[in-house]
Design an enzyme around this catalytic site. Sequence first.
Site, mmCIF file in Angstrom:
data_model
loop_
_atom_site.group_PDB
_atom_site.id
_atom_site.type_symbol
_atom_site.label_atom_id
_atom_site.label_comp_id
_atom_site.label_asym_id
_atom_site.label_seq_id
_atom_site.Cartn_x
_atom_site.Cartn_y
_atom_site.Cartn_z
ATOM 1 N N LYS A 79 68.440 44.673 36.999
ATOM 2 C CA LYS A 79 67.702 43.457 37.340
ATOM 3 C C LYS A 79 68.654 42.422 37.926
ATOM 4 O O LYS A 79 69.803 42.296 37.469
ATOM 5 C CB LYS A 79 67.019 42.924 36.070
ATOM 6 C CG LYS A 79 66.060 41.754 36.284
ATOM 7 C CD LYS A 79 65.386 41.409 34.958
ATOM 8 C CE LYS A 79 64.406 40.241 35.082
ATOM 9 N NZ LYS A 79 63.749 39.947 33.779
ATOM 10 N N SER A 179 59.014 39.514 33.640
ATOM 11 C CA SER A 179 59.623 39.247 34.936
ATOM 12 C C SER A 179 60.440 40.419 35.482
ATOM 13 O O SER A 179 60.984 40.323 36.586
ATOM 14 C CB SER A 179 60.545 38.023 34.803
ATOM 15 O OG SER A 179 61.590 38.282 33.851
ATOM 16 N N SER A 203 59.451 40.309 28.822
ATOM 17 C CA SER A 203 59.667 40.595 30.238
ATOM 18 C C SER A 203 60.145 42.008 30.548
ATOM 19 O O SER A 203 60.240 42.378 31.715
ATOM 20 C CB SER A 203 60.662 39.592 30.835
ATOM 21 O OG SER A 203 60.050 38.340 30.990
#
Length: 519
Positions: A79, A179, A203
Amino acid sequence: MNKLLSASIKEVSQKIQIGDIRPSDITKAAIKLTTIIKPLNAYITVTEETAKKQAENANSRQKNNALLGMLDGVSIAVKDNYCTNGHLTTCGSKMLSNFVSVYDATVYQRLKDSGAVLIGKTNLDEFAMGSGTVDSYYGPTKNLWNSDLMSKYYLCNQYKNKHIEKPSNENSWHITGGSSGGSAIAVASGSCYAALGSDTGGSTRNPASYCGLVGLKPTYGLVSRYGLIPLVNSMDVPGILTRYVDDAVLVLNTIAGPDKADSTSVQTEFVPFNIPDTIDVSNVRIGIPKEYKLKNISYDVQECWDKVSQYLTEAGASVSTVTMPHTNYSISCYSILNRCDVASNLACYDGLKYGYRTNEGSSLNEFYRKTRTEGFGNVVKERILVGNYFLLEENYEEYYVKAMKIRRLISNDFDAVWNDNIDLLLTPTTLTEAPNYNEFITLDNQTQCLIQDYCTQPVNMAGIPAINVPIKLSRNGLPLSLQFIAPPFHEKRLLTVAKWIEQRVKFPRLEIKHVSLLE
């Protein structure tokens, strides 16, 4: 090769170890696949040159019988809020669109030291603020399931006789959740075998639920946060996204453990573990929190929850209803604490020391104002403003201190359940299948987080481990998942029961078709 990209890490590792496949071949195919799935916007940066170099190094170790372990030569993604030396780390924001880190986050360094190959940095809601991966400076990430891309390039055994509704317009697609939505699609598509997410209020588990993946949120402090650009310092945890439970175990075994660079890391040595293929759950005591049975839970998710409870009961597990009376306050409490940390953590991005810098400004204050106005998106600016309001001297006791007291009560609810001889909790992860994008954006970011994170967020308040396990497809052909929650540092128990469920439900996996990945 197509089937191999959809396989487990264990299968791929075995083929690498006996010389059936070279790491460079896997990497070449994975990089080509990132170009095929580009319309989904999973990656902000594809690290092609780094991947090729790392794969060639793995080739040499393979040739010399000196492989570093089961992750050697295996493609991963990270990420884009983890620092990676020599690569962009943007946090999905214009503010960091040109930031290149000079060091590696501990979790990535440990994966790299194990021989894993970095395919790329994945998309996210700006600074990880969201539950849909729709608020990135680089645009939203689209779900692979039920997409045109899926019908063109992927097979799923449950779709053989199933009509897939085609999107009615270019915005009629399903969200990935957030996210860590980019990491989820990177794994679901087969462009990597595992990906790092971050989990502050769900997330990692939220996108895992919507994308049919295993999503592990470890105990706070078990995995180093060093090099993870913070959202909420006391809740952020590196998360793991994989297609199989055993793969999550392999990644956890690699990245967990003390880190002197992280003061929040627990300084107790981590002992790696494996989970047997034959599992007995007859003595496991499962709690079903009554506060998670909400009116707006979908029929499909409720049916899924009931069915898995039945499976556990039939296998001899004890399943009973428990109460966690402060659950309803969790999201409101989190909303305050989140904004306070955001206001504090993002204060350093002023255009002088860090981040994007405007070309205008007649005074220093004007320079700061324009830099932050241009560099941050609306969601981030709203949270900064509200956070500063909560932290004003006249508001501090009323908001921040009260929220911290409520957080303790939420944590105490979990402690009471464990003290009542409950081994694990079983809850929904999300209340519905992945929402349609057009429907999702009709509500603001704050409201969506209130809905999407209801079942996941309390875990972060308590700092305990949880895992998303995909169960089946909905009537619309989208993944449905459930969440298991465990006491702190009981990851082995958590993953063992998760693997038993995985074996029992046999969630349908995607396989790549109709494309040569080695041309």
